[in-house]
Motif scaffolding. Structure first.
Motif, PDB file in Angstrom:
ATOM      1  N   GLU A   1      -3.183  -1.399  -7.107  1.00  0.00           N
ATOM      2  CA  GLU A   1      -3.153  -2.224  -5.900  1.00  0.00           C
ATOM      3  C   GLU A   1      -3.854  -3.559  -6.133  1.00  0.00           C
ATOM      4  O   GLU A   1      -3.371  -4.616  -5.692  1.00  0.00           O
ATOM      5  CB  GLU A   1      -3.808  -1.475  -4.740  1.00  0.00           C
ATOM      6  CG  GLU A   1      -3.689  -2.188  -3.406  1.00  0.00           C
ATOM      7  CD  GLU A   1      -4.114  -1.313  -2.248  1.00  0.00           C
ATOM      8  OE1 GLU A   1      -3.985  -1.766  -1.099  1.00  0.00           O
ATOM      9  OE2 GLU A   1      -4.572  -0.184  -2.495  1.00  0.00           O
TER      10      GLU A   1
ATOM     11  N   VAL B   1       2.189   1.697  -3.540  1.00  0.00           N
ATOM     12  CA  VAL B   1       1.161   2.134  -4.491  1.00  0.00           C
ATOM     13  C   VAL B   1       0.876   3.632  -4.341  1.00  0.00           C
ATOM     14  O   VAL B   1       0.441   4.282  -5.295  1.00  0.00           O
ATOM     15  CB  VAL B   1      -0.118   1.295  -4.287  1.00  0.00           C
ATOM     16  CG1 VAL B   1      -1.287   1.840  -5.086  1.00  0.00           C
ATOM     17  CG2 VAL B   1       0.139  -0.143  -4.691  1.00  0.00           C
TER      18      VAL B   1
ATOM     19  N   HIS C   1       0.833  -1.204   0.000  1.00  0.00           N
ATOM     20  CA  HIS C   1       0.000   0.000   0.000  1.00  0.00           C
ATOM     21  C   HIS C   1       0.868   1.255   0.000  1.00  0.00           C
ATOM     22  O   HIS C   1       0.549   2.245  -0.671  1.00  0.00           O
ATOM     23  CB  HIS C   1      -0.919  -0.017   1.217  1.00  0.00           C
ATOM     24  CG  HIS C   1      -1.865   1.151   1.267  1.00  0.00           C
ATOM     25  ND1 HIS C   1      -2.929   1.297   0.394  1.00  0.00           N
ATOM     26  CD2 HIS C   1      -1.905   2.246   2.081  1.00  0.00           C
ATOM     27  CE1 HIS C   1      -3.576   2.411   0.667  1.00  0.00           C
ATOM     28  NE2 HIS C   1      -2.967   3.009   1.679  1.00  0.00           N
TER      29      HIS C   1
END
Length: 413
Positions: free
Chosen positions: A218, A206, A203
């Protein structure tokens, strides 16, 4: 003075004068030339970027290879951690148990292989000495007609060369051992964090993408990691099947070092097609040296049968149709990886190709996640039924959430 069409000379000169936003040279070129030039310079830029990326990866190979190994191990151990967390264990405890258990299994397998190697080495040395004497006799009495003095001279030169480079070989072995220990420590350290907070790390990565594309990227990353998980699990099962089949053949033929050769086949199966062929060739050569031509031919038949079972039964059943790659793509990927990065490139080529293919399909929205987890052996009827059920669930969710457009009334019939 005006022309026949009612335009004066000033008007004609203005019509030939290009505007500020036009390109007189480019407009006169054919469309094919302009498209070719556009693709050419963009292709050169992409190639230069790939070359720089490859140089950086090669320069940082001491870091990149342990991280790649940790990613493969994380794909293997992630289902174990997830299952332990579902059973109520804290995630830190689940990660610790998975890592310790995995290291214990690897250590046990390595110790068994080393013990078998040390046990069968004297027998192999004796049979290898007999085979070398037979080869020397063939070289002296065969078509080559090499004299014993020539053979002894070649043997003495090989020993002298080894002694001359003894210091370099020893220092290289020590440096390789130190680098290997460092790489193992880095791989274990990275593996722990991949298992503990891998989703958070992805995360964070991304977040570097544009906001409008973060969700798609993602999701594509999760699809690629899911495909990598299935690939690693299936590859281990296929490798175990290859090692079991060839190992049984070695034991039946009474070949020394059957367990180390089976372990070599297991490791070679992680490089699809090429690895199994090379490991099987080593098993056939050892059989030829130790037990003669007849046993070697039998061992060759065993290797061919095992490879056919792998390609036609195990891989389609375990990998499924969504993870199945064409053999030409696999061979080309392994070749490019081996040429550019040696053994690590050949090892990581197919997993990288699997991740890229699955991530690209998800990024284009071509393959749903639920369908990517379905094996190929389930049959056409089961696939159609699951598509119908999932399609009905999606329609029911859309209807329940009031997904009708603005200004339209939901269908209440």
């Amino acid at each position: 003075m005006q022309g026949d069409d009612g335009t004066g000379p000033d008007t004609a000169e203005k019509s030939l004068d290009p505007g500020p936003g036009s390109n007189p040279v480019g407009d006169r070129l054919p469309l094919g030339w302009r498209l070719s030039a556009a693709f050419a310079w963009r292709g050169l830029v992409c190639f230069a970027a790939l070359a720089v990326l490859g140089y950086l990866i090669a320069y940082l190979a001491v870091v990149v290879i342990p991280v790649a190994v940790a990613l493969l191990l994380a794909a293997l151990l992630h289902p174990v951690v997830t299952r332990l967390v579902r059973w109520g264990l804290p995630r830190a405890v689940a990660v610790a148990l998975a890592v310790i258990g995995g290291l214990a299994i690897i250590g046990g397998v390595l110790s068994a292989v080393i013990n078998a190697l040390l046990t069968g080495l004297p027998d192999l040395q004796g049979k290898l000495g007999d085979s070398v004497q037979q080869i020397n006799g063939w070289l002296a009495a065969g078509p080559l007609r090499l004299s014993p003095h020539t053979l002894q001279d070649l043997f003495d030169r090989a020993i002298a060369m080894a002694r001359a480079h003894q210091a370099g070989l020893l220092s290289g072995a020590l440096s390789t051992l130190a680098e290997s220990l460092t790489a193992i420590a880095l791989a274990i350290f990275t593996l722990i964090f991949f298992l503990y907070e891998g989703a958070s790390i992805w995360h964070f990565v991304v977040r570097a993408a544009p906001a409008r594309d973060r969700v798609r990227i993602e999701t594509a990353g999760h699809a690629g990691f899911s495909a990598l998980t299935y690939y690693v699990r299936a590859t281990i099962l296929v490798a175990a099947g290859d090692a079991l089949g060839i190992g049984i053949g070695l034991l039946i033929l009474g070949i020394p070092l059957a367990l180390p050769l089976a372990a070599l086949v297991f490791l070679g199966a992680f490089v699809p097609i090429a690895g199994t062929v090379l490991a099987g060739a080593v098993a056939v050569l050892v059989t030829l040296v130790t037990n003669g031509l007849g046993a070697a031919l039998i061992m060759l038949v065993v290797v061919v049968v095992v490879m056919q079972l792998e390609g036609n039964v195990l891989q389609p059943l375990l990998l499924g149709h969504t993870l199945h790659l064409h053999p030409l793509a696999i061979v080309l990927a392994i070749t490019v990886g081996a040429v550019t990065a040696g053994v690590p490139g050949a090892l990581f080529a197919v997993p990288l190709l699997t991740v890229l293919v699955s991530g690209t399909r998800r990024l284009k929205g071509r393959v749903p996640e639920s369908m990517s987890q379905q094996p190929a052996g389930a049959g056409r009827v089961a696939r159609c039924f699951m598509r119908f059920v999932r399609g009905g669930r999606r329609r029911s969710r859309r209807g329940g959430k009031g997904s009708a457009r603005i200004g339209q009334r939901p269908d209440t019939r």
